[in-house]
Scaffold this motif. Structure first.
Motif, PDB file in Angstrom:
ATOM      1  N   LYS A  29      78.788  62.051  39.672  1.00 41.82           N
ATOM      2  CA  LYS A  29      78.619  60.829  38.883  1.00 41.82           C
ATOM      3  C   LYS A  29      79.493  59.741  39.481  1.00 41.82           C
ATOM      4  N   PRO A  76      76.720  53.530  35.480  1.00 38.62           N
ATOM      5  CA  PRO A  76      77.147  54.816  36.056  1.00 38.62           C
ATOM      6  C   PRO A  76      75.927  55.718  36.242  1.00 38.62           C
ATOM      7  N   ILE A  77      75.921  56.477  37.338  1.00 35.45           N
ATOM      8  CA  ILE A  77      74.734  57.279  37.639  1.00 35.45           C
ATOM      9  C   ILE A  77      75.131  58.539  38.399  1.00 35.45           C
ATOM     10  N   TRP A  78      74.419  59.629  38.111  1.00 34.62           N
ATOM     11  CA  TRP A  78      74.590  60.865  38.862  1.00 34.62           C
ATOM     12  C   TRP A  78      73.775  60.789  40.144  1.00 34.62           C
ATOM     13  N   GLN A 114      66.371  59.863  33.238  1.00 36.45           N
ATOM     14  CA  GLN A 114      67.394  59.779  32.194  1.00 36.45           C
ATOM     15  C   GLN A 114      67.301  61.002  31.287  1.00 36.45           C
ATOM     16  N   GLN A 153      77.548  71.673  35.544  1.00 36.26           N
ATOM     17  CA  GLN A 153      78.205  70.484  34.998  1.00 36.26           C
ATOM     18  C   GLN A 153      77.498  70.042  33.721  1.00 36.26           C
ATOM     19  N   ILE A 202      75.921  67.674  31.199  1.00 33.80           N
ATOM     20  CA  ILE A 202      75.193  66.404  31.199  1.00 33.80           C
ATOM     21  C   ILE A 202      75.072  65.933  29.760  1.00 33.80           C
ATOM     22  N   ASP A 250      72.544  60.064  30.088  1.00 32.86           N
ATOM     23  CA  ASP A 250      72.982  59.994  31.482  1.00 32.86           C
ATOM     24  C   ASP A 250      71.781  59.734  32.395  1.00 32.86           C
ATOM     25  N   ARG A 251      72.033  59.022  33.499  1.00 38.62           N
ATOM     26  CA  ARG A 251      70.979  58.674  34.444  1.00 38.62           C
ATOM     27  C   ARG A 251      71.199  59.408  35.770  1.00 38.62           C
ATOM     28  N   PHE A 252      70.094  59.678  36.469  1.00 40.67           N
ATOM     29  CA  PHE A 252      70.133  60.478  37.685  1.00 40.67           C
ATOM     30  C   PHE A 252      69.330  59.800  38.780  1.00 40.67           C
TER      31      PHE A 252
END
Length: 441
Positions: free
Chosen positions: A47, A55-57, A333, A343, A345, A349-351
């Motif tokens: 991330k 913020p993004i993974w 998302q 991990q 999540i 959260d966005r990927f």
């Protein structure tokens, strides 16, 4: 959860995060692919927070992208139960804000498959899904071959051809195929070429529109939206003509598709199809063809091997797709909490799914930084995976195969004669300039 990793969470160096997230980080292949390699080896699921972006993974491993893509209810493209609340294409915060100002608060700037989630995605995909199946495409094989032969005859001649491989050859052929399948007039191709280059050139000063501001955080979204409006203006007349007088072409199928209640789909849905096919169906195929010919120029032994046995062309196409990976990312998302690669999540959260990186993953590919025309198995995900897997993949492979079958027997040598240029976007693209000497028999 299917993927676990005992590796400790590692802070990603700022220069690597910026290289991957920012469009300007994609100007040069070598440092970009080195950044991907570092992430796969040290922080395969990381991330990051880059100024101006949410913020993004960063998802760099093949298995993780597959796990995300096969679960669209958990990892949504367009926002799941809140359609338009998520942008599946990474944009800076200013760009997303600008988009919302145009749409009344939605990030769904196009009514196209990329922005949709099932079941809506399935309904819209079914409009033309049957047309794109391999069995349906067979009827177009001879026509596409004739277009490949015409492209060679129009742009190349026996002997030495000094040209920009991209601008002078590979850009035109896929566009001509798409416009023929659509049933669009050939005289409109220059206009469509300009629009497709505007569409994907939003971060490239060389392709900036004259009616948008100088490059600012809002400029990419501004150019994107202006280009979409121009597409709509062109396609509206075309749509009305096909509804009034349908023909045996793809455009008529899309224009006259009906919803489950029997009503025609809104025009915007047809526009979305037209824009997606005219852009992705053109630009990505061109990039892949250019990359294949560049790779053969750098590997003359492989050029000789395929010339000697054209039955190897389908394998060459698959390796070219892995090598080029012209669609660089999509963003998903999480709709719920989840554990991925060990991990935690959180919902929301966005990927950033980095297909180029996944297609160089040593867990999947032996010597992935080598171009091998005969690579088997070749489990590339250049077309994505799951429900959002590219609907036009079989057409793209057909176009590439046919062109290479026609062109390769004529080639006696390919030499790169000047500096190459790669498009400056982290979403889609590839070669934009490649001076070559192409010797034909």
């Amino acid at each position: 959860m299917t993927i676990t990793d005992s590796t400790l969470i590692v802070d990603v160096p700022e220069e690597i995060a910026r290289r991957v997230v920012l469009p300007e980080g994609h100007r040069e292949d070598a440092p970009l692919f080195e950044a991907y390699r570092w992430l796969r080896e040290n922080a395969p699921l990381a991330k990051v927070a880059v100024d101006g972006y949410d913020p993004i993974w960063l998802v760099t491993k093949h298995a993780d992208i597959m796990e995300i893509e096969r679960q669209p209810a958990i990892f949504t493209s367009g926002g799941g139960e809140a359609p338009g609340s998520h942008n599946p294409i990474l944009q800076n915060q200013a760009g997303d804000t600008f988009t919302k100002s145009l749409t009344g608060g939605s990030l769904r700037i196009l009514e196209t498959l990329t922005y949709l989630d099932p079941p809506e995605h399935t309904m819209v995909k079914d409009i033309a899904n049957e047309w794109f199946r391999p069995v349906s495409l067979k009827k177009w094989g001879d026509r596409i071959r004739a277009l490949a032969q015409q492209a060679i005859a129009d742009h190349l001649r026996p002997g030495a051809n000094d040209l920009d491989l991209v601008a002078d050859f590979t850009l035109g052929y896929p566009l001509h195929v798409i416009m023929t399948l659509f049933g669009m007039p050939a005289e409109d191709e220059p206009r469509m070429m300009a629009l497709t280059q505007d569409f994907f050139g939003t971060a490239d000063p060389d392709t900036q529109r004259s009616d948008t501001e100088a490059l600012t955080p809002e400029a990419a979204a501004q150019q994107w939206s202006a280009t979409i409006r121009d597409f709509y203006a062109y396609f509206d007349t075309f749509l009305e003509a096909r509804r009034a007088e349908p023909k045996d072409d793809l455009a008529s199928i899309i224009a006259n598709a009906r919803q489950p209640d029997g009503e025609l789909f809104p025009k915007e849905v047809a526009y979305g199809w037209f824009v997606a096919i005219a852009t992705a169906g053109h630009d990505t195929t061109s990039s892949t063809l250019s990359s294949i010919l560049e790779a053969l120029a750098l590997n003359p032994d492989q050029l000789a091997a395929v010339k000697a046995d054209l039955s190897l062309v389908p394998d060459l196409v698959n390796e070219g797709l892995r090598w080029a990976s012209p669609v660089k990312h999509f963003v998903r998302q999480a709709s719920q909490d989840y554990v991925l690669r060990g991990q935690q999540i959180a919902a929301g959260d966005r990927f950033m799914l980095l297909y180029q990186s996944a297609n160089r993953d040593t867990d999947i590919f032996d010597a992935p930084d080598e171009f091998r025309f005969d690579r088997r198995p070749n489990r590339h995900i250049a077309f994505g995976y799951g429900p959002h897997m590219c609907i036009g993949q079989h057409l793209a492979k057909l176009e590439l195969r046919v062109m290479l079958e026609e062109l390769l027997p004529r080639i006696t040598a390919i030499d790169i004669t000047g500096g190459r240029k790669v498009v400056q976007t982290n979403f889609v693209g590839g070669l934009r300039r490649l001076p070559v000497r192409l010797d034909l028999a």
